[in-house]
Design a protein around this motif. Structure first.
Motif, PDB file in Angstrom:
ATOM      1  N   PRO A  69      19.066   3.476  -1.603  1.00 38.12           N
ATOM      2  CA  PRO A  69      18.752   2.189  -2.242  1.00 38.12           C
ATOM      3  C   PRO A  69      20.321   1.371  -1.944  1.00 38.12           C
ATOM      4  O   PRO A  69      19.753   0.277  -1.162  1.00 38.12           O
ATOM      5  CB  PRO A  69      18.433   2.754  -3.990  1.00 38.12           C
ATOM      6  N   GLU A  70      20.779   1.903  -2.173  1.00 39.77           N
ATOM      7  CA  GLU A  70      22.692   0.985  -1.369  1.00 39.77           C
ATOM      8  C   GLU A  70      22.357   0.533   0.528  1.00 39.77           C
ATOM      9  O   GLU A  70      23.172  -0.335   0.890  1.00 39.77           O
ATOM     10  CB  GLU A  70      23.718   1.635  -1.827  1.00 39.77           C
ATOM     11  N   PHE A  71      22.122   1.873   0.664  1.00 42.44           N
ATOM     12  CA  PHE A  71      21.887   1.861   2.383  1.00 42.44           C
ATOM     13  C   PHE A  71      21.029   1.495   3.443  1.00 42.44           C
ATOM     14  O   PHE A  71      21.393   2.357   4.418  1.00 42.44           O
ATOM     15  CB  PHE A  71      23.568   3.141   2.517  1.00 42.44           C
ATOM     16  N   TYR A 103      20.348  -2.056   4.241  1.00 35.63           N
ATOM     17  CA  TYR A 103      20.908  -2.916   4.776  1.00 35.63           C
ATOM     18  C   TYR A 103      22.102  -3.247   5.095  1.00 35.63           C
ATOM     19  O   TYR A 103      22.604  -3.549   4.917  1.00 35.63           O
ATOM     20  CB  TYR A 103      20.410  -4.829   3.586  1.00 35.63           C
ATOM     21  N   ARG A 136      29.827   3.060   2.263  1.00 34.85           N
ATOM     22  CA  ARG A 136      30.160   2.318   1.087  1.00 34.85           C
ATOM     23  C   ARG A 136      31.140   1.704   2.246  1.00 34.85           C
ATOM     24  O   ARG A 136      30.910   0.052   1.518  1.00 34.85           O
ATOM     25  CB  ARG A 136      30.291   2.401   0.073  1.00 34.85           C
ATOM     26  N   ASN A 177      29.278  -0.231   4.698  1.00 31.73           N
ATOM     27  CA  ASN A 177      28.588  -1.225   4.541  1.00 31.73           C
ATOM     28  C   ASN A 177      29.020  -3.005   4.263  1.00 31.73           C
ATOM     29  O   ASN A 177      28.971  -4.045   3.486  1.00 31.73           O
ATOM     30  CB  ASN A 177      27.314  -0.727   3.278  1.00 31.73           C
ATOM     31  N   MET A 178      30.359  -2.827   2.839  1.00 26.74           N
ATOM     32  CA  MET A 178      30.699  -3.490   2.484  1.00 26.74           C
ATOM     33  C   MET A 178      32.293  -4.382   3.769  1.00 26.74           C
ATOM     34  O   MET A 178      32.000  -5.578   3.391  1.00 26.74           O
ATOM     35  CB  MET A 178      31.578  -3.475   1.826  1.00 26.74           C
ATOM     36  N   ARG A 212      29.382  -9.018  10.493  1.00 27.88           N
ATOM     37  CA  ARG A 212      27.568  -9.152  10.005  1.00 27.88           C
ATOM     38  C   ARG A 212      27.847 -10.640  10.535  1.00 27.88           C
ATOM     39  O   ARG A 212      26.145 -10.601  10.546  1.00 27.88           O
ATOM     40  CB  ARG A 212      27.227  -9.044   8.814  1.00 27.88           C
ATOM     41  N   ARG A 253      25.605  -6.403   1.349  1.00 27.50           N
ATOM     42  CA  ARG A 253      26.814  -6.075   0.835  1.00 27.50           C
ATOM     43  C   ARG A 253      26.274  -6.024  -0.581  1.00 27.50           C
ATOM     44  O   ARG A 253      27.336  -5.458  -1.239  1.00 27.50           O
ATOM     45  CB  ARG A 253      27.577  -7.111   1.532  1.00 27.50           C
ATOM     46  N   PHE A 304      24.521  -4.652  -1.886  1.00 30.18           N
ATOM     47  CA  PHE A 304      23.975  -3.887  -2.547  1.00 30.18           C
ATOM     48  C   PHE A 304      25.463  -2.381  -2.982  1.00 30.18           C
ATOM     49  O   PHE A 304      25.351  -2.135  -4.287  1.00 30.18           O
ATOM     50  CB  PHE A 304      22.841  -2.590  -1.972  1.00 30.18           C
ATOM     51  N   SER A 305      25.416  -2.645  -2.291  1.00 27.04           N
ATOM     52  CA  SER A 305      27.031  -2.438  -2.730  1.00 27.04           C
ATOM     53  C   SER A 305      28.187  -3.018  -3.493  1.00 27.04           C
ATOM     54  O   SER A 305      28.540  -1.840  -4.715  1.00 27.04           O
ATOM     55  CB  SER A 305      28.112  -1.749  -1.135  1.00 27.04           C
ATOM     56  N   TYR A 306      27.684  -3.864  -4.241  1.00 24.32           N
ATOM     57  CA  TYR A 306      28.669  -4.845  -4.645  1.00 24.32           C
ATOM     58  C   TYR A 306      28.882  -4.632  -6.206  1.00 24.32           C
ATOM     59  O   TYR A 306      28.922  -3.916  -6.791  1.00 24.32           O
ATOM     60  CB  TYR A 306      29.294  -6.243  -4.124  1.00 24.32           C
TER      61      TYR A 306
END
Lengths: 107, 560, 172
Positions: free
Chosen positions: B157-159, B161, B235, B238-239, B243, C84, C86-88
């Motif tokens: 779910p987090e990774f 996108y 994480r 992703n942050m 992009r 981003r 989603f991680s936040y």
């Protein structure tokens, strides 16, 4: 941008369902045949044709229409890039019989 | 092999139906192409030059005979009777229709297969050493960990996108057969000083426009911490991954810009916070998954099989094939057999439906019904009794699957290139075919010896050109195909990035240019035991340049 | 504008405030992070609830010291491909222990909705042109989950090994 040499263009796209490459024939519709497609000799008419076919995108018949550059001589139009030559042929450029391998199986 | 339990089976069915719904919404006009594109890509569906292309996942490169038969069925029913094995151990079909894909996926789900995350900006299908579980000196079996990673990464779910695609590979030996350090995360199973098993994390490797050899970011992560350390790494990426520019969005760019040490520190900080939470891997789950990869019931056999040794000398063709196409097995009396998908003049990695069926039958007859796909686009029967090898070879010969060229110059990696791919600048397959015809003589091949030749049709480097001993990169010059040559790359444990030889060659010049490079090597080597890559490393690129470009920067004229 | 909570449309009680607009008395307002920074002291003094919206390049760590006063954090998805936030959301829940409302705003697609709930987002503002019912349908698409997050959904792993809460409490 202004361009001095004559710029011949066509509209191409792909069928949404099958993905095959297709070419726009003004007044008729889409054709699989590159040779049949309408060639636009100036940017304004090419842009107008590209705008016209957006309706097929909305109707979910085609996907990704764009203009390609072509050369026109006495034999008719030809793509100016390797990419568009291969697309217009609707297949890979090598024999899909996988060379010696399937040939040997068929023996 | 791993088998789905009720959860896995339900999940893949649900994912298939979800995709069926996504296609229906696209056709009904609820989704624009812009919105649909990332959704179809996350399920492996591309729109290529002539048609859609579906990339089917083969997790960590392992297939059962049943699955192989289903791949043959799909090739016949939804394609033109063939498929293409890729450098990520997957298989691609070049001709499916969009509205057929949901049914195609339902057929795959029947044999516990899918196309999940074979494309898109997400964690891609995990790859592994193709000799996992059978090679000697393995610290642990990478497939066990590949399956754990497959489940953890599936529809994360987090990774889902991420800034860009994300590739993970697992190997269990010092020998690297899987190009480990060219991945976003390369995992090497290791032991620490206390003798405990864990993972070395090589994070931020990659090919493409900016080839980077993945630096060691953490030398040891305990096995129960595998998922939490992966989570922490993803994480941070992703942050903080870029992009704003697609060419700078891979994790390798983040690792390079922060420095491996600072990147590792940020991951560590995040990891320490989460390592003792729900992501800690319970031993019971590792044991459950491991049980599926238990060795088959090997027979008690001697290491030396006299009739096998006798056959090798009695039949030189058989002997040559055994030398080129087999690897040592950890169990006495057994051997791992590579089946080359690079016969003379073929499209590298392509296989017809009929050949897939034959492979399935042969794996049932000789290898416990198991098949592997290699990142060099070949297949492996991992568990063959030496005493069966002559029979196997005879049957392979009957269907022309006996090419004795594994590791030689005609064992070419090639991406689909401009014959199929929307991104390509130039064709790859016909170049590979010409080269394999030029180097078709078996004696010449074995005289040249180990030589890794890799061809990519564009800078995305799907054909691994940067890490080929000889690399060929297709480039576009005003709409025409040209080919740049690199020398000195390697994807093995002695990994290196190839160096550009000089100006690019035309489609009609490239075969001669490569032959000149190889002739130069043959002239310069100290003897047959000095491989191409060793000679290159000893003498450098200049002697090759001189021969190929005739001492000037002028290209030789094209051959007739 | 409609807000969805667990797939169900709700009236939107929050007003997103332009940076130059005066906060209406008593209304629940969402201000940008820039405005929060500039008017932090006065906004903290307000009697009614405050929300802060973060752009996708603004980490919630920027709000770490203010979460006691912030009843809603709005995470922006400027493009649906920008993941981003989603991680936040996980940083807010797991690292900062935030228990207020997390709302996803911007280009929020139905195919992302279940992921959003799984990472700790409570409510979303779906784009106006989208069919709202689709979002509820999206929540029924999966019954199996592989990743432990901070929602109530049990993972395949825990169910396999009888570690799920219902089994654990039944055994106790």
């Amino acid at each position: 941008m202004a361009n001095d040499r004559p710029l011949n263009q066509m509209v191409t796209a792909q069928w949404l369902l099958g993905g095959e490459s297709i070419y726009w024939v003004a007044g008729k519709g889409w054709s699989d045949s590159f040779a049949e497609a309408t060639v636009y000799a100036d940017q304004a008419t090419a842009d107008a044709a590209l705008a016209e076919v957006q309706e097929f995108v909305k109707q979910r018949v085609i996907v990704g229409p764009y203009l390609i550059e072509v050369e026109v001589d006495s034999d008719g139009p030809k793509p100016t890039s390797a990419r568009e030559r291969i697309r217009a042929a609707h297949n890979a450029t090598f024999d899909i019989d996988h060379g010696s391998w399937t040939a040997r199986i068929a023996d | 092999m791993y088998r789905y339990d009720q959860f896995d089976a339900t999940f893949v069915r649900e994912r298939t139906e979800q995709f069926r719904g996504q296609v229906a919404r696209r056709l009904a006009g609820e989704l624009t192409e812009e919105e649909f594109r990332p959704l179809r890509l996350k399920n492996g569906l591309y729109l290529q030059l002539h048609a859609y292309m579906l990339r089917v996942a083969i997790p960590y490169g392992e297939l059962s005979s049943t699955q192989m038969r289903k791949l043959a069925f799909i090739a016949r029913r939804y394609d033109k009777g063939y498929g293409h094995f890729t450098t990520r151990q997957n298989i691609q079909y070049n001709w499916p229709r969009l509205d057929d894909v949901p049914d195609l996926l339902a057929h795959l789900a029947e044999v516990e297969m899918h196309a999940i995350q074979t494309s898109g900006n997400c964690i891609r299908n995990v790859t592994a050493d193709h000799l996992a579980g059978v090679t000697p000196d393995e610290v642990d079996d990478p497939r066990v960990w590949g399956e754990i990673i497959r489940q953890w990464s599936t529809l994360h779910p987090e990774f889902s996108y991420l800034p860009r695609k994300f590739k993970i590979v697992v190997i269990g030996t010092e020998t690297d057969r899987a190009a480990m350090r060219t991945h976003d995360i390369g995992l090497k199973i290791v032991r620490n000083d206390a003798g405990e098993m864990g993972f070395a994390f090589y994070t931020g490797g990659g090919q493409g426009r900016t080839p980077i050899i993945g630096p060691l970011v953490k030398a040891f992560v305990a096995k129960e911490d595998l998922l939490s350390y992966l989570d922490a790494t993803l994480r941070v990426y992703n942050m903080h991954g870029r992009r704003d520019n697609i060419y700078k969005a891979r994790i390798k760019i983040l690792v390079q810009s922060l420095g491996a040490e600072e990147f590792g520190r940020q991951v560590e900080e995040e990891w320490l916070r989460i390592k003792d939470t729900v992501l800690k891997l319970p031993e019971a789950e590792v044991a459950r998954i491991r049980s599926y990869f238990a060795p088959p019931t090997y027979e008690n056999l001697p290491a030396y099989i006299p009739e096998f040794e006798a056959k090798k000398s009695a039949d030189p063709d058989f002997g040559r094939w055994v030398r080129a196409n087999t690897d040592v097995h950890k169990v006495d009396g057994y051997i791992a057999v590579s089946i080359s998908l690079k016969p003379v003049g073929a499209a590298p990695g392509d296989m017809t439906a009929d050949q897939m069926d034959v492979m399935a039958d042969l794996s049932d007859a000789y290898s416990f019904g198991e098949i592997r796909v290699t990142h060099r686009q070949n297949l492996v029967l991992p568990n063959v009794r030496k005493q069966d090898l002559f029979d196997l070879w005879t049957r392979l010969k009957a269907v022309s699957l006996d090419e004795p060229n594994i590791g030689f110059v005609s064992d070419i990696i090639a991406c689909p290139g401009l014959d199929y791919c929307n991104l390509a600048n130039a064709r790859s397959i016909p170049v590979a075919q010409r080269l394999s015809r030029r180097f078709s003589d078996a004696k010449r091949l074995s005289d040249i010896g180990e030589l890794r030749l890799n061809i990519s049709g564009c800078i995305n480097a799907c054909g691994h050109h940067h890490v080929g001993h000889i690399g060929i990169l297709g480039v576009d010059k005003k709409g025409e195909e040209f080919y740049q040559v690199t020398l000195g790359g390697s994807s093995a444990e002695d990994i290196s990035i190839g160096k550009i030889l000089g100006p690019a060659f035309s489609y009609d010049q490239i075969t001669d240019a490569i032959e000149t490079v190889i002739d130069t090597y043959l002239d310069q080597r100290t003897g047959p035991s000095e491989r191409f890559i060793d000679t290159y490393r000893r003498i450098g690129i200049e002697p090759f340049k001189e021969k190929v470009y005739g001492g000037s920067k002028e290209r030789r004229p094209a051959a007739e | 504008m409609v807000v969805l909570k667990n797939g169900v449309p709700q009236p939107n009680e929050w007003v997103r405030l332009a940076d130059d607009a005066t906060p209406p008395d008593g209304a629940k307002v969402i201000v940008t992070f820039e405005r929060w920074q500039a008017e932090r002291e006065s906004l903290r003094q307000r009697n009614s609830a405050i929300g802060v919206s973060l752009k996708s390049d603004q980490s919630p760590l920027l709000l770490a010291d203010d979460l006691d006063r912030v009843s809603l954090v709005a995470l922006e998805f400027p493009k649906f491909t920008d993941g981003r936030s989603f991680s936040y959301a996980r940083v807010l829940r797991d690292r900062l222990g935030y228990r207020g409302e997390i709302r996803a705003v911007g280009q929020v697609l139905r195919d992302q909705y279940l992921f959003m709930l799984r990472v700790g987002i409570d409510t979303i503002e779906p784009p106006a042109e989208k069919r709202v019912e689709g979002y509820a349908e999206a929540l029924t698409e999966f019954s199996v989950f592989y990743q432990p997050t901070n929602d109530h959904r049990e993972t395949a792993l825990r169910l396999r090994h009888g570690l799920n809460k219902s089994t654990a409490s039944a055994a106790a």
